[in-house]
Design an enzyme around this catalytic site. Structure first.
Site, mmCIF file in Angstrom:
data_model
loop_
_atom_site.group_PDB
_atom_site.id
_atom_site.type_symbol
_atom_site.label_atom_id
_atom_site.label_comp_id
_atom_site.label_asym_id
_atom_site.label_seq_id
_atom_site.Cartn_x
_atom_site.Cartn_y
_atom_site.Cartn_z
ATOM 1 N N ASP A 186 0.867 -0.849 -0.205
ATOM 2 C CA ASP A 186 0.249 0.359 0.051
ATOM 3 C C ASP A 186 0.690 1.278 -0.098
ATOM 4 O O ASP A 186 2.161 1.130 0.134
ATOM 5 C CB ASP A 186 -1.137 0.115 0.784
ATOM 6 N N SER A 187 0.044 2.110 -0.303
ATOM 7 C CA SER A 187 1.251 3.414 0.087
ATOM 8 C C SER A 187 1.553 3.761 1.383
ATOM 9 O O SER A 187 2.292 4.244 1.636
ATOM 10 C CB SER A 187 0.234 4.512 -0.326
ATOM 11 N N CYS A 196 -11.745 2.681 0.017
ATOM 12 C CA CYS A 196 -9.845 2.433 0.126
ATOM 13 C C CYS A 196 -9.226 1.790 1.572
ATOM 14 O O CYS A 196 -10.599 2.244 2.537
ATOM 15 C CB CYS A 196 -9.267 4.411 0.737
ATOM 16 N N THR A 197 -8.299 1.292 1.266
ATOM 17 C CA THR A 197 -8.159 0.361 2.203
ATOM 18 C C THR A 197 -7.166 0.899 3.901
ATOM 19 O O THR A 197 -7.638 0.560 4.816
ATOM 20 C CB THR A 197 -7.191 -0.105 2.191
ATOM 21 N N HIS A 198 -7.712 2.478 4.120
ATOM 22 C CA HIS A 198 -7.504 3.095 5.158
ATOM 23 C C HIS A 198 -8.386 2.811 6.005
ATOM 24 O O HIS A 198 -8.371 3.255 7.038
ATOM 25 C CB HIS A 198 -6.756 4.690 4.983
ATOM 26 N N CYS A 214 -4.808 -1.594 -2.378
ATOM 27 C CA CYS A 214 -5.260 -0.202 -2.068
ATOM 28 C C CYS A 214 -5.883 0.241 -3.405
ATOM 29 O O CYS A 214 -5.416 -0.760 -4.228
ATOM 30 C CB CYS A 214 -3.571 0.568 -2.674
ATOM 31 N N ASN A 215 -6.955 0.875 -2.969
ATOM 32 C CA ASN A 215 -8.147 0.366 -4.049
ATOM 33 C C ASN A 215 -7.376 1.623 -4.842
ATOM 34 O O ASN A 215 -6.978 1.197 -6.046
ATOM 35 C CB ASN A 215 -9.131 1.371 -3.869
ATOM 36 N N THR A 216 -6.535 2.823 -4.853
ATOM 37 C CA THR A 216 -5.851 3.375 -5.709
ATOM 38 C C THR A 216 -5.013 2.653 -6.738
ATOM 39 O O THR A 216 -4.912 3.405 -8.170
ATOM 40 C CB THR A 216 -5.731 5.106 -4.687
ATOM 41 N N GLU A 242 -3.901 7.634 9.084
ATOM 42 C CA GLU A 242 -2.762 7.639 9.632
ATOM 43 C C GLU A 242 -2.552 7.552 10.608
ATOM 44 O O GLU A 242 -1.759 6.747 11.482
ATOM 45 C CB GLU A 242 -1.691 7.973 8.981
ATOM 46 N N TYR A 257 -1.370 8.429 -2.667
ATOM 47 C CA TYR A 257 -1.653 7.813 -3.545
ATOM 48 C C TYR A 257 -2.563 8.373 -4.368
ATOM 49 O O TYR A 257 -2.956 8.761 -5.656
ATOM 50 C CB TYR A 257 -1.575 6.531 -3.734
ATOM 51 N N GLY A 258 -3.662 8.839 -3.948
ATOM 52 C CA GLY A 258 -4.916 9.844 -4.050
ATOM 53 C C GLY A 258 -4.377 10.923 -4.385
ATOM 54 O O GLY A 258 -5.578 11.383 -5.680
HETATM 55 N N1 DGL Z 1 -5.133 3.407 0.686
HETATM 56 C C1 DGL Z 1 -5.321 3.360 -0.066
HETATM 57 C C2 DGL Z 1 -6.594 3.476 -1.097
HETATM 58 O O1 DGL Z 1 -6.975 1.946 -1.194
HETATM 59 C C3 DGL Z 1 -5.031 4.514 -0.630
HETATM 60 C C4 DGL Z 1 -4.108 6.000 0.133
HETATM 61 C C5 DGL Z 1 -3.602 7.172 -0.752
HETATM 62 O O2 DGL Z 1 -2.450 7.036 -0.538
HETATM 63 O O3 DGL Z 1 -4.153 7.877 -0.908
HETATM 64 O O4 DGL Z 1 -7.142 3.777 -1.987
#
Ligand code: DGL
Length: 276
Positions: A24-25, A197-199, A88-90, A166, A56-57
């Protein structure tokens, strides 16, 4: 058993153990790690996160493709990896085809659980909470087109929420007012919220508190863990003996709250990722 025999058994085990690489990011992929470890206890995990390019978004397509492919390939070429989870979905909604071209091991992506939410919603109105990039991806648009025929979708793309996740993992309090403002378009408007988003599962209890119990919150974590378990059926022994490892693209202080949190989850200290 003699110490020497024991030692050589352990050495043989180390040689046989293959890891699942979760990428992931930032810390979001840890929500997927938790589901995987719950379903496959003892599976050895390498967690890699690209904190040098986080978040990453908000990255351009070509930068994102080269960061994800670069870091995943660098870890795979220096470790015995059985399978990669792009947690990471992004990244998954863009990079999977490029990564699959470069790697021959299975790659599991994480994409928003729009299909089950659309099927289960009584109001026929669902919310998608993701990054600004994921809500704009052609891939997401395709999912909506395919599964949302009789259902409306309301999308929120928020980097602020990624940053809040985070901070929470590093022990900082969640600003509920800020969260409430972000979620305002969903309140009393939808009965299912997809965490795309996995966050965001890291903030699930706070989100639930704000949207109320009449709203169901779903994510892709369990489905991804099931897919990983299916693909690993043929794979080698479990690695209860070894600590999971974690690699970052930018330096993280050894005494940081993040290192402490990761240690509670069974990881050794954060190491620098191989150059890419
Ligand atoms: N955890 C990530 C996701 O699932 C990306 C979050 C990010 O870095 O913007 O999209």
């Amino acid at each position: 058993m003699h110490l020497n025999e024991k030692q050589s058994l352990i050495t043989r085990e180390i040689m046989k153990v293959k890891s699942v690489l979760i990428f992931d990011s930032g810390v979001g992929g840890l929500s997927v790690y938790k589901e995987i470890i719950q379903l496959i206890p003892g599976q050895h995990v390498i967690y890699a996160f690209d904190n040098a390019a986080f978040p990453y978004g908000e990255l351009e397509y070509d930068v994102l493709i080269s960061r994800v492919c670069g870091m995943v390939l660098a870890v795979c070429s220096t470790h015995d990896v059985a399978l990669v989870v792009v947690a990471c979905n992004t990244a998954s909604t863009l990079v999977l085809p490029y990564l699959r071209e470069k790697l021959s091991i299975p790659i599991v992506g994480v994409v928003p659980a729009i299909k089950p939410a659309a099927a289960l919603s009584q109001m026929k109105k669902i919310g998608l909470l993701a990054t600004p990039a994921t809500v704009q991806r052609p891939y997401t648009y395709q999912l909506v087109k395919k599964f949302m025929r009789d259902c409306d979708i309301n999308m929120i793309g928020s980097t602020e929420l990624v940053l809040m996740s985070e901070s929470k993992l590093c022990g900082k309090p969640v600003d509920k007012r800020k969260l409430q403002n972000i979620l305002a378009p969903f309140i009393n408007q939808v009965d299912y919220i997809v965490l795309g988003c996995t966050h965001f599962p890291l903030l699930k209890s706070e989100i639930q508190e704000i949207v109320g119990d009449s709203c169901t919150i779903i994510d892709s974590g369990k489905a991804v863990a099931c897919r990983v378990a299916e693909l690993l059926i043929e794979e080698s022994p479990r690695a209860f003996l070894y600590k999971h490892r974690v690699f970052s693209s930018a330096l993280v202080n050894k005494d940081s709250a993040l290192n402490q949190e990761l240690s509670h989850m069974g990881f050794s200290s954060i190491e620098r990722a191989p150059p890419f």
